[in-house]
Motif scaffolding. Sequence first.
Motif, PDB file in Angstrom:
ATOM      1  N   ASP A   1      38.229  31.554  35.485  1.00  0.00           N
ATOM      2  CA  ASP A   1      38.207  32.892  36.071  1.00  0.00           C
ATOM      3  C   ASP A   1      39.256  33.049  37.176  1.00  0.00           C
ATOM      4  O   ASP A   1      39.046  33.769  38.144  1.00  0.00           O
ATOM      5  N   GLY A   2      40.366  32.319  37.035  1.00  0.00           N
ATOM      6  CA  GLY A   2      41.435  32.407  38.019  1.00  0.00           C
ATOM      7  C   GLY A   2      41.299  31.463  39.197  1.00  0.00           C
ATOM      8  O   GLY A   2      42.148  31.467  40.092  1.00  0.00           O
ATOM      9  N   TRP A   3      40.282  30.617  39.197  1.00  0.00           N
ATOM     10  CA  TRP A   3      40.083  29.661  40.292  1.00  0.00           C
ATOM     11  C   TRP A   3      40.615  28.286  39.900  1.00  0.00           C
ATOM     12  O   TRP A   3      40.306  27.786  38.810  1.00  0.00           O
ATOM     13  N   PRO A   4      41.372  27.606  40.781  1.00  0.00           N
ATOM     14  CA  PRO A   4      41.766  26.221  40.512  1.00  0.00           C
ATOM     15  C   PRO A   4      40.577  25.298  40.694  1.00  0.00           C
ATOM     16  O   PRO A   4      39.867  25.381  41.693  1.00  0.00           O
ATOM     17  N   MET A   5      40.362  24.425  39.721  1.00  0.00           N
ATOM     18  CA  MET A   5      39.192  23.560  39.796  1.00  0.00           C
ATOM     19  C   MET A   5      39.475  22.240  39.099  1.00  0.00           C
ATOM     20  O   MET A   5      40.471  22.081  38.379  1.00  0.00           O
ATOM     21  N   ALA A   6      38.601  21.267  39.335  1.00  0.00           N
ATOM     22  CA  ALA A   6      38.660  19.967  38.683  1.00  0.00           C
ATOM     23  C   ALA A   6      37.303  19.701  38.069  1.00  0.00           C
ATOM     24  O   ALA A   6      36.304  20.313  38.456  1.00  0.00           O
ATOM     25  N   TYR A   7      37.272  18.775  37.104  1.00  0.00           N
ATOM     26  CA  TYR A   7      35.992  18.531  36.455  1.00  0.00           C
ATOM     27  C   TYR A   7      35.963  17.156  35.793  1.00  0.00           C
ATOM     28  O   TYR A   7      36.997  16.529  35.563  1.00  0.00           O
ATOM     29  N   ASP A   8      34.732  16.731  35.529  1.00  0.00           N
ATOM     30  CA  ASP A   8      34.479  15.426  34.933  1.00  0.00           C
ATOM     31  C   ASP A   8      33.568  15.637  33.728  1.00  0.00           C
ATOM     32  O   ASP A   8      32.353  15.784  33.880  1.00  0.00           O
TER      33      ASP A   8
ATOM     34  N   GLU B   1      39.048  53.101  52.867  1.00  0.00           N
ATOM     35  CA  GLU B   1      39.632  51.992  53.622  1.00  0.00           C
ATOM     36  C   GLU B   1      39.504  50.648  52.903  1.00  0.00           C
ATOM     37  O   GLU B   1      40.078  49.657  53.338  1.00  0.00           O
ATOM     38  N   ARG B   2      38.778  50.640  51.818  1.00  0.00           N
ATOM     39  CA  ARG B   2      38.445  49.387  51.147  1.00  0.00           C
ATOM     40  C   ARG B   2      39.661  48.801  50.428  1.00  0.00           C
ATOM     41  O   ARG B   2      40.252  49.456  49.565  1.00  0.00           O
ATOM     42  N   PRO B   3      40.062  47.568  50.752  1.00  0.00           N
ATOM     43  CA  PRO B   3      41.170  46.938  50.011  1.00  0.00           C
ATOM     44  C   PRO B   3      40.711  46.536  48.617  1.00  0.00           C
ATOM     45  O   PRO B   3      39.558  46.158  48.412  1.00  0.00           O
ATOM     46  N   ARG B   4      41.641  46.619  47.660  1.00  0.00           N
ATOM     47  CA  ARG B   4      41.322  46.274  46.272  1.00  0.00           C
ATOM     48  C   ARG B   4      42.372  45.308  45.736  1.00  0.00           C
ATOM     49  O   ARG B   4      43.564  45.518  45.955  1.00  0.00           O
ATOM     50  N   PHE B   5      41.895  44.298  45.025  1.00  0.00           N
ATOM     51  CA  PHE B   5      42.793  43.277  44.489  1.00  0.00           C
ATOM     52  C   PHE B   5      42.390  42.917  43.071  1.00  0.00           C
ATOM     53  O   PHE B   5      41.236  43.102  42.660  1.00  0.00           O
ATOM     54  N   GLU B   6      43.361  42.371  42.340  1.00  0.00           N
ATOM     55  CA  GLU B   6      43.122  41.821  41.016  1.00  0.00           C
ATOM     56  C   GLU B   6      43.698  40.414  40.950  1.00  0.00           C
ATOM     57  O   GLU B   6      44.709  40.118  41.583  1.00  0.00           O
ATOM     58  N   VAL B   7      43.054  39.560  40.158  1.00  0.00           N
ATOM     59  CA  VAL B   7      43.487  38.184  39.944  1.00  0.00           C
ATOM     60  C   VAL B   7      43.821  38.013  38.471  1.00  0.00           C
ATOM     61  O   VAL B   7      43.115  38.540  37.598  1.00  0.00           O
ATOM     62  N   MET B   8      44.890  37.286  38.177  1.00  0.00           N
ATOM     63  CA  MET B   8      45.228  37.033  36.774  1.00  0.00           C
ATOM     64  C   MET B   8      44.138  36.197  36.127  1.00  0.00           C
ATOM     65  O   MET B   8      43.731  35.153  36.649  1.00  0.00           O
ATOM     66  N   ARG B   9      43.652  36.665  34.986  1.00  0.00           N
ATOM     67  CA  ARG B   9      42.599  35.960  34.263  1.00  0.00           C
ATOM     68  C   ARG B   9      43.169  34.690  33.624  1.00  0.00           C
ATOM     69  O   ARG B   9      44.266  34.702  33.057  1.00  0.00           O
ATOM     70  N   SER B  10      42.397  33.615  33.714  1.00  0.00           N
ATOM     71  CA  SER B  10      42.882  32.342  33.184  1.00  0.00           C
ATOM     72  C   SER B  10      42.485  32.118  31.732  1.00  0.00           C
ATOM     73  O   SER B  10      42.815  31.078  31.157  1.00  0.00           O
TER      74      SER B  10
END
Length: 304
Positions: free
Chosen positions: A151-158, A254-263
């Motif tokens: 979901d666009g987050w860097p992560m590690a896994y086992d 006043e609310r800031p809005r952002f989008e993240v590139m989907r992984s």
Amino acid sequence: MHRLILLPALFATAASAQTGWQPQPIAGATEPSDVIANSVAADWRPIDPENLLVMELADGGRVIIELAPEFAPVHVANMRRFARAGWWNNATIYRVQDNYVAQWGNGDAEVALPEGVVAQPPAEYERPLAGLDIRPLGYPDSYAPMAGHVDGWPMAYDPARNMAWLTHCYASVGVGRDLAPSTGTGGELYAVIGHAPRHLDRNIATVGRVIEGIGHLAARPRGTGNLGFYDIERGETPIPIRSIRLAADMPEAERPRFEVMRSDRPAFTAYVTGRANRGGTFFQVPAGGVDVCNVNVPVRRVTS
């Protein structure tokens, strides 16, 4: 005197679990900037305003943080309660350690916890793989069997342990804590402002990342006290925080809005491939590999 602090920085010495790997550059990979420029609306996900913290500094700086409730639900719930109670209003940035972290909160001040805050959350340092749609990075990682994005987050896994965790990359936000069994409430926070301290992975709750305004933390004078704490006796002054609010609680206009590139989209795969195989007129030798913290997941502000 009691402080909520991070554990001291240690040199990471873990070797890659995939020995013998050699980089295999891919010629003609699409440049990352071209991937972003040619992306379509479906390649991006909007950030829920319930997951956006807006920090207003007394000097006019603004720092915006995306929260990660999928990885640290109890800590994030605490942070929402802190924000809605105004607990951080008039708090400070009281620690800036070179090539490591900037830390903020109420520090040594005795400020009562807001109603509903869990004083001793569980150790949300990793979570089960179930329910995560992971895009594997495709390159070795020195700190985990595998790394990638969800979901666009860097992560590690086992996979053998069926566990996953967010990685400590530049601009990652974690929870300051005392020695175990303390896990921190989420009231004392830090952002990474230096080389990715991956040795902190699975030792501290990672609760989000700064998506705008990291310079307002990284460019601050370094503290000369132990571990970068500002030394009041030497005339060093913590940086006042005017307020920290959830975007969901701000007026609509006043609310800031952002989008993240989907992984989970082909565009992200092309983006990662481009990051690992930079070409163009500048790069003469493509690396043929990339670290999970050097992917720099694209985030963009929505203006309309």
